[in-house]
Design a protein around this motif. Structure first.
Motif, PDB file in Angstrom:
ATOM      1  N   ASN A 132       0.819  -1.211   0.000  1.00 15.86           N
ATOM      2  CA  ASN A 132       0.000   0.000   0.000  1.00 15.86           C
ATOM      3  C   ASN A 132       0.851   1.259   0.000  1.00 15.86           C
ATOM      4  O   ASN A 132       1.962   1.281   0.541  1.00 15.86           O
ATOM      5  CB  ASN A 132      -0.920   0.021   1.220  1.00 15.86           C
ATOM      6  N   ASN A 150      -4.228   9.643   2.247  1.00 17.81           N
ATOM      7  CA  ASN A 150      -5.113   8.502   2.070  1.00 17.81           C
ATOM      8  C   ASN A 150      -4.280   7.279   1.720  1.00 17.81           C
ATOM      9  O   ASN A 150      -3.340   7.369   0.934  1.00 17.81           O
ATOM     10  CB  ASN A 150      -6.110   8.749   0.935  1.00 17.81           C
ATOM     11  N   GLU A 151      -4.651   6.148   2.288  1.00 17.11           N
ATOM     12  CA  GLU A 151      -3.951   4.909   1.987  1.00 17.11           C
ATOM     13  C   GLU A 151      -4.585   4.255   0.766  1.00 17.11           C
ATOM     14  O   GLU A 151      -5.801   4.236   0.620  1.00 17.11           O
ATOM     15  CB  GLU A 151      -4.024   3.968   3.192  1.00 17.11           C
ATOM     16  N   ARG A 152      -3.748   3.716  -0.100  1.00 17.28           N
ATOM     17  CA  ARG A 152      -4.238   3.133  -1.344  1.00 17.28           C
ATOM     18  C   ARG A 152      -3.590   1.775  -1.613  1.00 17.28           C
ATOM     19  O   ARG A 152      -2.386   1.598  -1.414  1.00 17.28           O
ATOM     20  CB  ARG A 152      -3.908   4.044  -2.525  1.00 17.28           C
ATOM     21  N   GLN A 211      -8.031   4.881  -8.351  1.00 13.85           N
ATOM     22  CA  GLN A 211      -9.249   4.375  -7.735  1.00 13.85           C
ATOM     23  C   GLN A 211     -10.338   5.436  -7.612  1.00 13.85           C
ATOM     24  O   GLN A 211     -11.522   5.106  -7.465  1.00 13.85           O
ATOM     25  CB  GLN A 211      -8.905   3.780  -6.369  1.00 13.85           C
ATOM     26  N   LYS A 212      -9.961   6.700  -7.714  1.00 13.55           N
ATOM     27  CA  LYS A 212     -10.950   7.769  -7.730  1.00 13.55           C
ATOM     28  C   LYS A 212     -11.289   8.202  -9.159  1.00 13.55           C
ATOM     29  O   LYS A 212     -12.133   9.064  -9.348  1.00 13.55           O
ATOM     30  CB  LYS A 212     -10.433   8.983  -6.954  1.00 13.55           C
ATOM     31  N   GLU A 232     -12.478   8.237   4.406  1.00 11.55           N
ATOM     32  CA  GLU A 232     -11.266   9.047   4.317  1.00 11.55           C
ATOM     33  C   GLU A 232     -11.557  10.486   4.722  1.00 11.55           C
ATOM     34  O   GLU A 232     -12.706  10.935   4.701  1.00 11.55           O
ATOM     35  CB  GLU A 232     -10.723   8.998   2.889  1.00 11.55           C
ATOM     36  N   GLN A 239      -9.647  13.903  -3.264  1.00 14.83           N
ATOM     37  CA  GLN A 239      -8.555  13.767  -4.217  1.00 14.83           C
ATOM     38  C   GLN A 239      -8.989  14.334  -5.549  1.00 14.83           C
ATOM     39  O   GLN A 239     -10.000  13.910  -6.113  1.00 14.83           O
ATOM     40  CB  GLN A 239      -8.154  12.295  -4.386  1.00 14.83           C
ATOM     41  N   HIS A 252     -10.288  -0.039  -1.686  1.00 14.22           N
ATOM     42  CA  HIS A 252      -9.249   0.891  -2.116  1.00 14.22           C
ATOM     43  C   HIS A 252      -8.025   0.882  -1.211  1.00 14.22           C
ATOM     44  O   HIS A 252      -6.976   1.378  -1.584  1.00 14.22           O
ATOM     45  CB  HIS A 252      -9.806   2.316  -2.240  1.00 14.22           C
ATOM     46  N   ARG A 253      -8.151   0.301  -0.017  1.00 15.73           N
ATOM     47  CA  ARG A 253      -6.987   0.140   0.851  1.00 15.73           C
ATOM     48  C   ARG A 253      -6.474  -1.290   0.862  1.00 15.73           C
ATOM     49  O   ARG A 253      -5.509  -1.586   1.561  1.00 15.73           O
ATOM     50  CB  ARG A 253      -7.334   0.568   2.285  1.00 15.73           C
TER      51      ARG A 253
END
Length: 481
Positions: free
Chosen positions: A131, A152-154, A235-236, A406, A410, A434-435
């Motif tokens: 991540n 934010n973690e992804r 992811q966004k 979150e 973004q 998403h994480r």
């Protein structure tokens, strides 16, 4: 090929012609590159103007070198590090010197693309341990904490089939903009407001209202930016092209800066990050890594399944549609053209654009054997089996907060809004979300809220056997090894 990496690309900005500074391989680097123990990754370059009229052999060389760039472990000699620059999309200086090169949180967090994109094959997804942490995007604070106020973690998305995804997004963008232009022309001609429902490839993006003076009311748009550009990556859903995605990632994760974003044309310096390596990545080299990603085979379905699994998957696929999941996770979208053009015709400033070059690189994905196996519709269009719609949706609410918890937006996308995840390959890309912190397919389905509430409730109400059938179907969608 010009191994000195001298590249001149004419940038037309009104009557002014600007030239990108050349990216150079040092003499020492060239000498080292000829030795079998060489650690360099950036060992050659491609003249962009040559690539625009290159034959198949040269394009194959470009793709092969792109794989080397994706898999190779960048070194200090390549320009790894950004002691004076942040991870931001817009070139941004740090407020204070970086204490160490690799920091894991704001980066550097990897020295190869394949460090994260490696499951089940190179170019694939990544485990929870891979991540990354991202800020709002345009500007980036110097953070060294996992506090969600700062990042934010992804998890890592798979890139298989990405070339087809970008081509779909381009065609859909062109369709939507044409519909906007038609509404504007009608409003001017009639002197009255004109409302237009925007839809392309069976996906609705809401409505716009155009006034006779050309003003546009975009308050009823859905799932897309106001400029009507589909941005299918991230992811966004915030990156329009593999090129933009790659330029951002190379700086963020590796401290390798592309001339087209961080060079003197935009920053006034050929060493913006202050690592004493000027002009680190040329447009031709960026095109190599783009070409390799664009030609990665699309995910497939498992073959030779046991009868019990094949039967369950067939029932599960029908149930998946019946309960409403396929409303967003559309099984396939039709693609008119298989010619991948680099740079993207809808690219933003700061990434190479068609107006910056004499002619783009063209790669005909239709010549690839795996593309030839994809089905066609009655109009002869290629059906891309992505199980997605390239649209953003609100997928969290007060009752289901997991996918929207979150604190940072973004690129102006709300915290509870994400692009529909393409499900092709999902059987190979656990964990989920998403994480990457949801271990089971059933759990990620149950985590859906917002616009997915009705489908999630329908899934929740299924008998256990029918739920298992849906999971059997999803587990049959794989990235071939």
């Amino acid at each position: 090929m010009n191994r000195a990496r001298f590249l001149r690309i004419l940038l037309c900005t009104g009557a002014v012609s600007l030239f990108l500074a050349p990216a150079s391989v040092t003499a020492a680097g060239q000498a080292s590159a000829s030795k079998p123990w060489d650690e360099h990754v950036l060992t050659r370059d491609f003249e962009f103007s040559d690539l625009a009229k290159a034959d198949k052999e040269t394009i194959d060389e470009l793709i092969a070198f792109g794989q080397r760039l994706f898999e190779g472990k960048f070194t200090r000699a390549d320009g790894v590090g950004r002691p004076e620059a942040t991870q931001a999309i817009v070139p941004t200086k740090r407020r204070r010197p970086v204490p160490q090169m690799f920091q894991r949180l704001p980066g550097l967090d990897a020295n190869a693309c394949a460090s994260c994109h490696n499951e089940p094959v190179i170019g694939g997804a990544g485990s929870f341990t891979a991540n990354v942490f991202v800020s709002e995007g345009f500007e980036s604070a110097d953070f060294d904490t996992t506090d969600p106020q700062f990042s934010n973690e992804r998890g890592t998305n798979a890139l298989q089939g990405a070339g087809l995804i970008e081509l779909l997004a381009r065609e859909m963008t062109a369709d939507l903009r044409a519909q906007r232009a038609e509404a504007a022309a009608k409003a001017r001609a009639t002197g009255s407001e004109v409302s237009a429902a925007l839809e392309t490839k069976g996906v609705s993006f809401g409505t716009i209202t155009v006034k006779p003076d050309g003003t546009i009311d975009v308050s009823q748009l859905e799932g897309i930016d106001y400029d009507l550009t589909l941005r299918p990556f991230g992811q966004k859903g915030v990156f329009a092209s593999l090129r933009q995605f790659s330029v951002n990632a190379l700086n963020h994760h590796h401290g390798i800066q592309a001339v087209e974003r961080f060079g003197s044309q935009w920053t006034g310096s050929n060493d913006f990050d202050g690592d004493e390596h000027p002009d680190e990545l040329s447009p031709g080299q960026v095109s190599a890594i783009v070409a390799w990603q664009a030609t990665l085979p699309a995910p497939t379905r498992k073959t030779a399944l046991p009868d019990v699994w094949a039967e369950a998957a067939a029932i599960g696929e029908a149930t998946f549609t019946e309960i409403g999941c396929a409303a967003c996770h559309k099984p396939a979208l039709p693609l008119e053209s298989l010619v991948f053009q680099d740079p993207n015709p809808f690219e933003n400033a700061g990434t190479l654009r068609p107006s910056d070059v004499e002619a783009p690189i063209r790669i005909d994905l239709g010549t690839l054997e795996w593309v030839k196996t994809l089905p066609k519709d009655e109009e002869g269009r290629t059906l891309v089996p992505l199980f997605g719609d390239l649209k953003r949706h609100r997928i969290a609410d007060a009752a289901r907060e997991t996918l929207g918890n979150e604190l940072l937006g973004q690129r102006f996308v709300a915290r509870d809004v994400f692009i529909t995840a393409e499900l092709w390959g999902i059987g190979s890309t656990a964990p989920y979300g998403h994480r990457g912190d949801i271990t089971d397919l059933g759990d990620i389905i149950e985590a859906h809220g917002g616009e997915a509430t009705d489908a999630r409730k329908a899934y929740s109400a299924l008998p256990d056997e029918d739920k298992e059938n849906v999971i059997a179907f999803l587990r049959s969608l794989e990235i071939a090894e």
